[in-house]
Motif scaffolding. Structure first.
Motif, PDB file in Angstrom:
ATOM      1  N   ARG A  92       0.196  -5.744   8.126  1.00 53.13           N
ATOM      2  CA  ARG A  92       0.687  -4.502   7.515  1.00 53.13           C
ATOM      3  C   ARG A  92       2.015  -4.161   8.172  1.00 53.13           C
ATOM      4  O   ARG A  92       2.081  -3.815   9.338  1.00 53.13           O
ATOM      5  CB  ARG A  92      -0.306  -3.363   7.683  1.00 53.13           C
ATOM      6  N   ARG A 109      -2.899   0.930  -4.205  1.00 54.66           N
ATOM      7  CA  ARG A 109      -2.697  -0.474  -3.823  1.00 54.66           C
ATOM      8  C   ARG A 109      -1.902  -1.148  -4.936  1.00 54.66           C
ATOM      9  O   ARG A 109      -2.345  -1.215  -6.072  1.00 54.66           O
ATOM     10  CB  ARG A 109      -4.027  -1.176  -3.574  1.00 54.66           C
ATOM     11  N   VAL A 131      -0.280  -0.499  11.275  1.00 51.16           N
ATOM     12  CA  VAL A 131       0.974  -1.157  10.933  1.00 51.16           C
ATOM     13  C   VAL A 131       1.498  -1.856  12.192  1.00 51.16           C
ATOM     14  O   VAL A 131       1.409  -1.328  13.307  1.00 51.16           O
ATOM     15  CB  VAL A 131       1.993  -0.135  10.418  1.00 51.16           C
ATOM     16  N   GLN A 152       0.864  -1.180   0.000  1.00 51.95           N
ATOM     17  CA  GLN A 152       0.000   0.000   0.000  1.00 51.95           C
ATOM     18  C   GLN A 152       0.901   1.230   0.000  1.00 51.95           C
ATOM     19  O   GLN A 152       1.787   1.352   0.853  1.00 51.95           O
ATOM     20  CB  GLN A 152      -0.918   0.004   1.233  1.00 51.95           C
ATOM     21  N   VAL A 168       1.952  -5.765   2.704  1.00 53.13           N
ATOM     22  CA  VAL A 168       0.873  -6.548   3.327  1.00 53.13           C
ATOM     23  C   VAL A 168       1.206  -8.021   3.106  1.00 53.13           C
ATOM     24  O   VAL A 168       1.199  -8.508   1.978  1.00 53.13           O
ATOM     25  CB  VAL A 168      -0.491  -6.201   2.726  1.00 53.13           C
ATOM     26  N   ILE A 224       3.923   0.432   2.660  1.00 48.54           N
ATOM     27  CA  ILE A 224       3.566  -0.595   3.649  1.00 48.54           C
ATOM     28  C   ILE A 224       3.257  -1.875   2.888  1.00 48.54           C
ATOM     29  O   ILE A 224       2.398  -1.891   2.003  1.00 48.54           O
ATOM     30  CB  ILE A 224       2.345  -0.151   4.470  1.00 48.54           C
TER      31      ILE A 224
END
Length: 1832
Positions: free
Chosen positions: A320, A260, A483, A239, A302, A300
């Protein structure tokens, strides 16, 4: 051939190929020219070029590219206008004008400016193509137009072209449709804009400020972002959160733009590929002023807990986890320091997280510090562009950038403008930021991996679905997971999400935060439960929203099911406060419902509410919900004043709705009226505040669209009137000033309310409303009468400032007359001198309002304004405000006049036409009022003001505006309005003087072309009107006013000759533009001047000679028809004076004097000279009495004109050589016609030219001409004095003495000390015998002694002389086909001289030969220059004969005071002898005689005669031998005089003669001339052969003496060389003495002690025919007689005196019959040491023969006491070049030969002293030889 037919569509085109003129009817064309096509026939067009409309012809149709055009006035006067858009036409015209200047920049070497203009031209051509393409979006088209106009204006300014004035739409203003005052203001604004642009270009800081200013003009800004690519090896889904970040606040200032990213390296939504666009909106001016601003991206991933873990075991997923960040500094882009472009890509590298404990926020903070990283090519490619305006404006202006797919990321906060009633601006967003938390590890071994889950729940605990946004561009979710940072006790997230809950649900929702440990193992992770919970309600119990800022939440522990039970925790406290903190001192406390508060754990969040419907202020909320608590209404209304302005503005519509609902629901009482009124004033005051000035549109939109209180107007006007009444009675009324500030919007509410009421009730109560308005104005007028200070004064000032703002709303409600009377009283009631500036500003605002357009209002107001303006302008009070008010009045009257004229001109007329007539009469009446009361006042004020005063130009613009609106009736009535004739005359006198001053010293800059031309147009109308008045009222005998007429003529001529009307100086485009728009005003005023002159009749004589100069100035204007019509005025002047005095001397004197200054100033040309001659000759020949004197006069003037034009043509040349020639021509001309003043003027011009080029000698001779005009007497100076020293010198003696001292100084600098000595002697005579000033005598004698010393001791290089011929008709007349002798500068080579000579004539061709060119050259139109070196021919100096004179003295006369010069050209004649080139080496010797001796008042003089003689080979050999012996003797004497001289030149000279290796001259001569065969063929040469033999014999003793000196000075290193030379000499001497006899030099002591030793030898005038009969002046026995010597003590003393004793050497030969003769006595010492050569031939002595004669006559050797007795120039020994090895010595000597021993020719006679001083005589400059500075 087919007939020529008029074209219909083919009317306009551009030439695409050059077309030269090859036949008579062809029209020559060049690429780029535009043509107007008139007719066509079989592939040919007939028409003309728009560059030159007068020349018509035919040209091929194939060379023309046709373009669309609009044809106007088809037929004879047909014209075409290109059909292109005006901007394209302007670019085309601009490029054509620039290209000419661009080429000149290259030619003149201004390469930097050349490149700059080149770049701008290329940009304009590219932009022109874009405009023509028609494919640009509207926003880009507008922007492109602004860029084009800005570039054109900037380019015009730096190229010093005219300023272009434009309207708001960038269209060029039409001066025929714009008032003069508007033109002035437009010029002023355009000049400021261009100046600012230039400052920006020159200073980067200014550039930034300029762009910042442009940005600040827009209240809202947006940043466009386009992500072009993202390259990063993540390995999992990611992300990307992109936002704007302020490093000083360490926080994001915008929403996140979320992307995304799939693990495959592309967006998850494949449709977004290559379409990742976002726009960050709502940025205000404060945001752009932030010190630094960054674009930040948080990455970030995932997936797994650790990327390094493999999938060998089942891992938890969906976590995350932090991966990295990217930062880019965008400060320069947002501040406008660098231009942003959507096509430019920027690379932003990725900073990877180094460890699991790297918080992304901390990484951002470190990254913005600018540390370099190794990104390995991983990062983003983005494009950025700043866009001005809010989102709707941006979408409108940039639809290609911001479309429906563009993501909108808003600022975290409110924009500066919130528009009511628009769905897009109704916000209800709560931004939640997870700040930080601290969590105990509890029973775990390591710290927890904490994940925070956020959800929005209702009162029952149910999760509200899809109200949480990760950021812009992402879908809403029901919960947000933070996160996860690996095993950290202290967590710092700084993650922001947006909570969007419907407004109606906010009061029953809360945020719930749950905390859970996440494990990397999927098995363990599933077993983890929520270990803690926190919550916070969105709305407080008092109805206000959760306050902004950080909140420290209480963390609860317990069973996971209870933690999710809202009924359990909602009753508990959600945040920690002070009281609770005192309770929570343990580790945990049990609360109700089984929940426990944990003291070890902490959690902080931050919230920001951005809602237009929710407030955090209790007082505002109480007002908005006043119905719920009516009892608190009074307090809430009062407390509204203390609510933060931003909060009120945010709820502006709701607050206003609440206020007016209170007023409407309490319409039956006035209890709340004042409170509501004050609240309304407070709100309007907020909008008026600078901080919220952009909310004006919000308030106006509310009034137009949402306001509905129909009865509010009654209450509002009642409260307002009551406030004014209180203040007018002197009672305190504190809110009144605030009320006046809000008056505009208060009245908008009043008028809108009344309008709604009238609509609802069909116009009822209109009269009552009008009465209420009148009561308000009456109260206001009473207030203005008050003389009180303090609050009353403030209230009056506020009323003056803000009342005009309501007039637009009031106009139409009240009758125009009533409103006008009220406004008149409003201003008039104010006491005089009270608030004067504010009063004038208020009047200006009233004038610019709609009210002033009404005739009735304007009539009443002008009666007050005009007298006030007149009085203030006369007194010079508040002039800025006065001129602003006057400008506004004139602008309104101009527009009213134009509107009336348009109505009048409409077809069909009818009622509209009648209305136009009536309105035009009304406007003219008002113009008449201003004219009568203000025009004279303005004129006088302009006269009084300083030129530097900025108001002066504004006043002149007002004056021109008044003149432009005046018609004949205005002029007539204005003239008649003067009460007396004297007052009218004073007005006309003042006006003429003023106009002349304004024309001569331009008020406006030269590049304000339109303004200057419009001013000239109005001045011309006025001048012609006033000329009519002159003729009617001031011409008859009883009323004639000489000074008034004189002023008129001077004004008219000044107008005609002003720079801005001289069309010849402009480019073709500018000339055509002026002619099309204004015509040639010179022709109009010229015809008027001519008519006015002839109207004078018998009065003309009173204007002679005063008007000669102005009329001459007018006739010199280069306009043919004007010249033809005005030159006859000169004859009229001549005739007028002749009839009265029988001569026209006054006219002639004045014309000659003025003509000189006018032509020198640049006026006049060859055409004028011919016209003047033809017209005046024709006029004179038609009048018998004036025929002969007239012809003489015309010849005199044309002769002067010719010389003046020649002078002007070369006056500004870098090489002043020809300027000096023309100056001499002029001063000679003025001397001929006895114009002493002009003669002296040009003498000093010539002197200044000489001194500027360091020609000091020539400058001295020039000054001497002036000095010779003066006497040694105490008579006063009568001639005009020149020079800096002249004004303080009253008598001729003083001036002559000063001139002599200056002349001595110049002679000294020019090393002409002999001349300076003569001047010193004359001065000494005056000091000694006339004025008896012994102190000055002492000084002058000391100077004279210094000059004698310099003659002997200072080295004086002899100048070279050059013959220069100018051939061809391309040269000016004073050079054409003439030869000049030039005197070169010291050490000047011929190559340098030629370069200097050719520089003024770059196209001239240099002739390679030295022979005179043929007629093909002299008659050609080109330029040919011939240049070669000549030798001066020294005239015989009788006083030096038989004298031992040092070379330093005699050498001066070899190259000075010379009038003859020779050039020798060798040629071969007879049979060629390859072994001996001397046998047939003949010499052609050309002798040039100049007009005057050199040096003189010029460095060159023209050659007056040329003679050519032929020198035989034998004579050439004799000359060569003489020169060789002369060189040896010169070197001997030099070394005798100065033993310190270097020996090298002597070594080279001797060795070149005695060494057999290089010798050859003797042998060649013997072979060529001493053979019996030669004597048989040439018996007449026997004497010359003996002479040559004697010269060879004479060389031996000279060589002996030279070798003796050489042996004495030679160094040991050169001893072998010397010995070798001695051996060679002995062999040579033995041979010579055996064949030609022995010669010896005898040394004598000079009678005078202290003289340098010198040796002389030479030939007498006659040689015996036989060698045995030679005469011997000095004969000695065979045994040499010892030379007398001085004592040893004398020798030592003499050595100390640098060997100053001198010896004299003679020769002896072995002839017992010879006897010794006495040396001749020296001449009288009182005789001059320098004298003109011609005097020696006119004093009764024998004229010496020329060198040619001496070389051909037999003679005997004798003594000549000049070291260079054979004539010619001696160069310094160090300058003699070495003898080339491959050139025969004799040939080399021939080319180095000097001038003849004595010059042949006629001696010129000298005029007497009296003649040399008279101006009527014709003495040549410099003065005649009888008065030369020095004489022999």
């Amino acid at each position: 051939m087919a007939p020529w037919l008029p074209t219909k569509d083919e009317k306009y085109g551009v030439v695409v190929w050059n077309f030269p003129r090859t036949r008579e009817h062809h029209l020559p064309l060049q690429v780029g020219e535009t043509v107007h096509i008139l007719e066509a026939s079989e592939g040919w067009y007939h028409g003309y070029s728009l560059r030159n409309r007068a020349a018509r012809g035919i040209f091929p149709a194939s060379l023309i590219h046709l373009k669309g055009a609009v044809v106007e006035r088809r037929g004879v006067e047909e014209s075409v206008v290109p059909a292109e858009m005006p901007m394209v036409q302007e670019i085309t015209t601009t490029l054509r004008e620039w290209v000419t200047i661009w080429k000149q920049l290259y030619v003149t070497g201004q390469l930097e400016r050349y490149q700059q203009v080149k770049g701008m031209m290329y940009e304009l051509m590219e932009q022109r193509s874009q405009l023509l393409s028609g494919t640009l979006p509207t926003d880009e088209l507008l922007q492109l137009k602004k860029e084009v106009t800005g570039k054109i204006d900037y380019g015009n300014k730096i190229l010093m072209l005219d300023l272009v004035v434009r309207d708001e739409d960038e269209n060029i203003l039409d001066p025929d449709r714009t008032s003069v005052i508007s033109l002035f203001q437009a010029h002023k604004k355009a000049a400021q804009t261009v100046t600012q642009r230039i400052q920006e270009e020159m200073s980067p800081q200014q550039s930034v400020l300029g762009r910042s200013a442009r940005q600040a003009a827009s209240p809202s800004h947006s940043l466009y972002l386009c992500v072009r690519n993202f390259v990063c090896n993540i390995g999992e889904e990611a992300q990307l959160f992109m936002a704007l970040y302020d490093p000083s606040e360490q926080r994001m200032i915008s929403e996140n733009y979320v992307i995304r990213w799939a693990s495959t390296g592309v967006p998850q939504d494949i449709e977004l590929l290559n379409n990742l666009k976002a726009i960050f909106t709502d940025l205000g001016s404060k945001d752009l002023k932030r010190e630094r601003l960054f674009l930040v991206c948080q990455i970030i991933r995932v997936g797994r807990m650790d990327l390094r873990e493999s999938y060998s075991r089942k891992l938890s997923t969906g976590l995350r986890r932090p991966f990295g960040i990217s930062v880019m500094d965008i400060t320069d882009i947002t501040k406008g320091k660098c231009e942003s472009d959507e096509d430019k890509q920027h690379f932003i590298p990725v900073h990877l997280a180094a460890a699991d404990n790297d918080f992304l926020h901390n990484m951002i903070r470190k990254a913005v510090e600018g540390k370099d990283i190794n990104h390995k090519g991983q990062g983003f490619w983005v494009s950025l562009k700043m866009l001005w305006g809010d989102l709707s404006q941006v979408r409108k202006d940039h639809p290609h950038l911001v479309d429906r797919s563009t993501v909108v990321a808003r600022k975290l906060g409110y924009p500066e403008v919130i528009m009511p009633g628009k769905q897009g601006d109704i916000r209800n967003d709560i931004y939640l930021t997870l700040v930080q938390g601290e969590f105990d590890k509890g029973n775990k071994k390591t710290q927890k991996n904490v994940e925070v889950t956020v959800c929005v729940c209702d009162e029952s605990g149910s999760v509200v679905q899809n109200v949480i946004y990760h950021g812009a561009g992402d879908k809403p979710v029901s919960e947000y997971r933070s996160v996860v940072y690996y095993q950290q006790r202290h967590q710092r997230w700084m993650e922001t999400v947006k909570i969007a809950v419907p407004i109606e649900d906010v009061h029953k929702t809360h945020l719930r935060f749950t905390f859970r440990h996440r494990s990397s193992s999927d098995y363990k992770d599933k077993s983890e439960r929520v270990f803690s919970m926190a919550f916070v309600k969105l709305m407080q119990p008092d109805g206000t929203t959760l306050r902004d800022g950080e909140h420290d939440l209480v963390l609860y522990k317990g069973d996971s099911r209870r933690l999710e039970d809202a009924g359990t925790y909602l009753s508990l406290p959600s945040t920690r406060n002070t009281s609770q903190m005192k309770m929570l001192t343990g580790s945990s406390f049990r609360m109700s419902g089984g929940l426990t508060v944990s003291a070890r754990d902490s959690f902080q969040i931050s919230t920001l509410v951005c809602s237009t419907k929710l407030t955090q202020n209790v007082n505002l909320l109480g007002l908005l919900k006043w119905r719920s608590k009516p009892k608190l209404l009074t307090g809430n209304l009062q407390n509204l004043m203390y609510v933060d302005g931003g909060e009120v503005i945010k709820f502006l519509q709701d607050t206003l709705d609440a206020l007016f609902s209170i007023m409407m629901e309490h319409s039956d009482t006035d209890f709340y009226d004042t409170l509501v009124f004050d609240a309304l004033v407070f709100i309007v005051g907020l909008v008026a505040d600078k901080k919220f000035q952009h909310f004006n549109t919000v308030l106006e939109a509310y009034i137009r669209q949402h306001f509905s209180a129909t009865l509010a107007y009654k209450k509002l006007i009642a409260v307002l009137t009551r406030y004014v009444d209180l203040a007018s009675r002197g009672e305190p009324c504190e809110p009144l000033v605030r009320t006046f500030k809000a008056l505009e919007y208060v009245f908008k509410f009043i008028v809108r309310s009344r309008h709604l009421f009238a609509q609802l009730y069909e116009g009822k109560e209109t009269a009552e409303f009008q009465c209420s308005l009148q009561r308000f104005f009456l109260a206001l007028n009473e207030l203005m009468k008050s003389p009180l200070e303090g609050p009353t004064l403030l209230a009056q000032g506020a009323a003056l400032k803000y009342l005009p703002s309501i007039l637009g709303d009031v106009f139409g409600i009240l009758d125009s007359s009533t409103l006008g009377a009220s406004l008149r009283d409003f201003v008039g009631n104010l006491p005089p001198q009270r608030l004067l500036k504010q009063k004038l500003q208020s009047l200006t605002d009233i004038v610019t309002s709609t009210v002033f357009k009404s005739y009735e209002c304007r009539e009443l107001l002008l009666q007050t304004m005009v007298p006030t303006l007149r009085d203030l302008i006369e007194e010079g009070q508040e002039e800025d405000a006065c001129v602003e008010l006057l400008s506004s009045i004139l602008e309104v009257l101009y527009k009213a006049q134009k509107r009336a004229e348009e109505l009048q001109a409409q077809p069909g007329r009818g009622r509209r036409g009648d209305h136009g007539d009536a309105e035009l009469v009304q406007v003219k009446r008002h113009i008449q009022l201003i004219l009568e009361q203000l025009l004279h006042t303005i004129n006088r004020r302009v006269i009084v003001l300083d030129r530097e005063n900025a108001l002066r130009s504004h006043y002149v613009a007002c004056m021109a505006t008044i003149l432009s609106q005046m018609d004949k009736d205005h002029y007539s009535s204005y003239i008649k309005a003067f009460p007396s004739r004297s007052e009218l005359m004073d007005f006309l006198m003042e006006t003429f003087i003023l106009f002349k001053d304004l024309i001569g010293k331009m008020v406006y800059p030269p590049d304000w072309m339109v303004m200057n031309m419009v001013q000239n147009r109005e001045f011309l109308r006025a001048i012609n009107q006033f000329a009519t008045t002159l003729t009617e009222m001031f011409l008859s005998d009883g009323s004639f006013e000489l000074q008034l007429w004189n002023n008129y003529f001077h004004l008219a001529v000044a107008f005609l000759t002003q720079e801005s009307l001289q069309l010849e100086n402009f480019s073709q485009a500018k000339r055509n533009s002026i002619l099309d728009k204004y015509g040639d005003m010179r022709a109009t005023i010229g015809a008027a001047i001519r008519d006015m002159w002839y109207n004078l009749g018998q009065r003309k004589i009173e204007f002679i000679p005063g008007m000669v100069g102005p009329i001459l100035e007018m006739t010199l204007v280069p306009e043919l028809e004007l010249r033809k019509s005005t030159i006859p005025i000169f004859f009229d002047m001549m005739l007028c004076e002749y009839q009265l005095t029988r001569s026209f001397s006054r006219f002639e004197d004045e014309l000659l004097r003025k003509l000189d200054s006018e032509v020198e100033g640049g006026r006049g040309d060859e055409q004028y000279k011919q016209l003047f001659e033809n017209i005046l000759l024709s006029c004179c020949r038609g009048h018998p009495e004036l025929a002969k004197p007239g012809e003489s006069f015309v010849a005199l003037v044309t002769g002067l004109l010719e010389r003046l034009l020649d002078y002007r043509a070369v006056m500004n040349d870098e090489n002043k050589t020809y300027s000096m020639s023309c100056t001499v021509n002029l001063l000679n001309f003025y001397k001929e016609i006895d114009r002493q003043a002009m003669y002296i003027r040009y003498l000093y011009k010539l002197k200044d030219l000489h001194i500027s080029y360091e020609n000091y000698t020539e400058g001295a001779y020039t000054l001497l001409l002036h000095a010779r005009l003066l006497k040694w007497s105490d008579e006063a100076n009568t001639a005009p004095m020149q020079g800096a020293h002249s004004p303080r010198l009253r008598t001729q003696r003083q001036l002559k003495e000063a001139l002599y001292n200056e002349i001595i100084s110049y002679f000294d600098q020019g090393k002409m000390w002999e001349e300076a000595i003569y001047i010193c002697k004359e001065l000494a005579e005056q000091y000694e015998s006339e004025v008896f000033d012994y102190e000055m005598l002492s000084d002058i004698l000391q100077r004279e002694a210094k000059f004698y010393e310099k003659i002997l001791k200072v080295l004086r290089p002899s100048p070279d002389y050059f013959a220069v011929g100018y051939y061809g008709q391309g040269f000016p007349t004073f050079l054409r086909n003439k030869v000049f002798i030039y005197r070169g500068k010291e050490y000047e080579r011929r190559e340098d001289f030629e370069m200097r000579l050719l520089s003024p004539f770059p196209n001239a061709e240099k002739l390679k030969t030295t022979s005179p060119p043929g007629q093909d050259i002299t008659s050609s139109v080109g330029q040919y220059i011939q240049c070669f070196t000549v030798q001066p021919v020294e005239e015989a100096a009788v006083r030096f004969k038989d004298r031992s004179i040092p070379e330093q003295i005699t050498s001066f006369y070899k190259t000075n005071h010379v009038q003859k010069f020779s050039y020798s050209r060798p040629f071969k004649k007879g049979p060629k002898d390859p072994d001996n080139e001397f046998a047939n080496m003949w010499i052609e010797r050309t002798t040039f005689v100049t007009a005057y001796p050199l040096p003189g008042i010029l460095r060159w003089f023209v050659v007056t005669s040329t003679t050519t003689t032929i020198i035989s080979p034998l004579e050439n050999a004799i000359e060569t031998m003489v020169k060789t012996n002369e060189k040896i003797m010169s070197e001997i004497n030099r070394h005798q005089s100065d033993p310190s001289l270097p020996i090298n030149p002597l070594s080279m000279l001797l060795n070149g003669i005695v060494d057999p290796a290089v010798m050859g001259g003797f042998a060649k001569y013997e072979t060529a001339f001493f053979q019996e065969s030669y004597l048989q063929e040439h018996p007449e040469d026997k004497g010359n052969i003996e002479k040559l033999k004697d010269l060879i014999a004479w060389q031996t003793p000279l060589l002996a003496e030279g070798i003796r000196i050489h042996g004495r000075k030679v160094t040991e290193d050169l001893r072998p060389f010397h010995e070798r030379m001695e051996q060679c000499f002995e062999q040579l001497r033995a041979k010579v003495e055996s064949q030609y006899g022995v010669r010896e030099m005898i040394c004598f002591e000079d009678r005078r002690s202290g003289r340098p030793r010198s040796m002389a030898w030479g030939s007498e005038r006659e040689w015996p025919s036989r060698a045995g009969d030679r005469q011997v002046l000095t004969e000695v026995p065979t045994t040499p007689k010892p030379v007398p010597r001085t004592s040893e003590s004398n020798d030592r003393r003499n050595e100390r005196k640098e060997n100053r004793s001198s010896t004299f050497f003679a020769y002896r030969r072995q002839d017992p019959r010879a006897s010794i003769s006495e040396l001749p006595e020296p001449k009288d010492e009182k005789r001059r040491l320098s004298r003109s050569m011609n005097d020696s031939s006119s004093d009764g002595k024998q004229t010496p023969p020329s060198r040619d004669a001496a070389g051909s006559q037999p003679s005997a050797p004798g003594l000549s006491l000049s070291p260079t007795g054979f004539g010619g120039r001696m160069k310094s020994a160090s300058k003699v070049p070495p003898l080339p090895g491959k050139i025969s010595p004799m040939v080399y000597e021939t080319f180095l030969e000097q001038s003849d021993a004595a010059a042949a020719g006629k001696a010129s006679t000298s005029p007497s002293a009296e003649e040399s001083k008279g101006l009527k005589s014709q003495p040549p400059p410099p003065p005649p030889k009888s008065k030369r500075v020095s004489q022999l």
